[in-house]
Design a protein around this motif. Structure first.
Motif, short mmCIF file in Angstrom:
data_model
loop_
_atom_site.label_atom_id
_atom_site.label_comp_id
_atom_site.label_asym_id
_atom_site.label_seq_id
_atom_site.Cartn_x
_atom_site.Cartn_y
_atom_site.Cartn_z
N THR A 58 29.58 15.17 -6.28
CA THR A 58 30.23 13.95 -6.73
C THR A 58 31.68 13.92 -6.26
OG1 THR A 58 30.85 14.96 -8.84
CG2 THR A 58 28.78 13.71 -8.77
N TYR A 59 32.21 12.72 -6.11
CA TYR A 59 33.58 12.53 -5.65
C TYR A 59 34.21 11.41 -6.46
CZ TYR A 59 31.44 14.91 -1.67
OH TYR A 59 30.76 15.79 -0.89
N PHE A 60 35.51 11.54 -6.72
CA PHE A 60 36.21 10.53 -7.51
C PHE A 60 37.59 10.25 -6.94
CE2 PHE A 60 33.23 10.32 -10.93
CZ PHE A 60 32.62 11.57 -10.94
N ALA A 61 38.01 9.01 -7.07
CA ALA A 61 39.39 8.67 -6.76
C ALA A 61 40.30 9.30 -7.80
CB ALA A 61 39.56 7.15 -6.76
N ASP A 62 41.52 9.62 -7.40
CA ASP A 62 42.45 10.25 -8.33
C ASP A 62 42.69 9.40 -9.57
OD1 ASP A 62 44.58 11.74 -5.75
OD2 ASP A 62 42.72 12.43 -6.67
N SER A 63 42.65 8.09 -9.39
CA SER A 63 42.95 7.18 -10.49
C SER A 63 41.92 7.20 -11.61
CB SER A 63 43.09 5.74 -9.96
OG SER A 63 41.90 5.34 -9.31
N VAL A 64 40.72 7.73 -11.33
CA VAL A 64 39.66 7.73 -12.34
C VAL A 64 39.20 9.14 -12.71
CG1 VAL A 64 38.90 5.48 -11.53
CG2 VAL A 64 37.70 7.54 -10.77
N LYS A 65 39.72 10.15 -12.05
CA LYS A 65 39.30 11.52 -12.35
C LYS A 65 39.55 11.86 -13.80
CE LYS A 65 39.68 13.83 -7.88
NZ LYS A 65 40.51 14.71 -7.02
N GLY A 66 38.58 12.50 -14.41
CA GLY A 66 38.69 12.86 -15.81
C GLY A 66 38.29 11.76 -16.77
N ARG A 67 38.12 10.54 -16.27
CA ARG A 67 37.73 9.40 -17.13
C ARG A 67 36.35 8.86 -16.76
NH1 ARG A 67 40.50 4.78 -16.95
NH2 ARG A 67 41.18 5.00 -14.77
N PHE A 68 36.01 8.91 -15.51
CA PHE A 68 34.72 8.37 -15.03
C PHE A 68 33.83 9.53 -14.61
CE2 PHE A 68 36.25 3.96 -13.32
CZ PHE A 68 36.88 3.71 -14.54
N THR A 69 32.53 9.36 -14.82
CA THR A 69 31.54 10.28 -14.28
C THR A 69 30.44 9.45 -13.61
OG1 THR A 69 30.27 10.33 -16.34
CG2 THR A 69 31.99 12.01 -16.07
N THR A 70 29.69 10.10 -12.75
CA THR A 70 28.58 9.43 -12.09
C THR A 70 27.38 10.34 -12.07
OG1 THR A 70 27.95 8.20 -10.09
CG2 THR A 70 29.29 10.18 -9.77
N SER A 71 26.20 9.76 -12.08
CA SER A 71 24.98 10.55 -12.13
C SER A 71 23.84 9.75 -11.50
CB SER A 71 24.63 10.93 -13.56
OG SER A 71 24.43 9.78 -14.35
N THR A 72 22.76 10.47 -11.20
CA THR A 72 21.58 9.82 -10.64
C THR A 72 20.36 10.10 -11.50
OG1 THR A 72 21.01 11.72 -9.25
CG2 THR A 72 22.48 10.08 -8.29
#
Length: 124
Positions: A58-72
Motif C-alpha cells: 500500500t502507498y499513501f500521500a503524506d497528507s493522509v498518512k496515519g488517517r487513511f487506510t486501503t484494503s482489497t
C-alpha cells in the motif's frame, strides 16, 4: 477492459470517518493496481492512496498518512478506502483508478480505468 464503480461518499463533520468502495469488473488480473485520487475545486487531481490487487503493498500521500487506510477484498473484486480523522481540506471528489502494474503509482496520467467519482464533503 475493466470497469470501476465507486460508492460511499457523503457529508461528514471534521474528525469523522467515511469508507469508500470501488467495485471492479472485467479484465482484472493479479498485476492490477488500484489507486485513489481526489480533486478539489480549482485544483489538479492528486494521488491519495494505492494498493496492489493482492493487497500486499500500500502507498499513501503524506497528507493522509496515519488517517487513511486501503484494503482489497478479492472475493468481491472490491477495493476500499477507509478515511478517518477527516479534515475540511479532505473535501473533494474522490476517484478510484486502475492500471496494470504498480510503477509510477502516483502519476494520474498512467491510469487507464477510472470510476465515476464520488463527492466527499467535510464540514468544520
Amino acid at each position: 477492459q475493466a470497469q470501476l464503480v465507486e460508492s460511499g461518499g457523503g457529508l461528514v463533520q471534521a474528525g469523522g470517518s467515511l469508507r469508500l468502495s470501488c467495485a471492479a469488473s472485467g479484465l482484472i488480473f493479479n498485476n492490477y493496481f488500484m489507486g485513489w485520487f481526489r480533486q478539489a475545486p480549482g485544483k489538479e487531481r492528486e494521488f491519495v492512496s494505492g494498493i496492489t490487487w493482492r493487497g500486499d503493498l500500500t502507498y499513501f500521500a503524506d497528507s493522509v498518512k496515519g488517517r487513511f487506510t486501503t484494503s482489497t477484498d478479492n472475493a468481491k473484486n472490491t477495493v476500499y478506502l477507509q478515511m478517518s480523522s477527516l479534515k475540511p481540506e479532505d473535501t473533494a471528489v474522490y476517484y478510484c483508478a486502475g492500471k496494470y502494474g504498480s510503477s509510477r503509482y502516483s502519476d494520474v496520467k498512467v491510469y487507464t480505468h477510472w470510476g465515476q467519482g464520488t463527492q466527499v464533503t467535510v464540514s468544520s
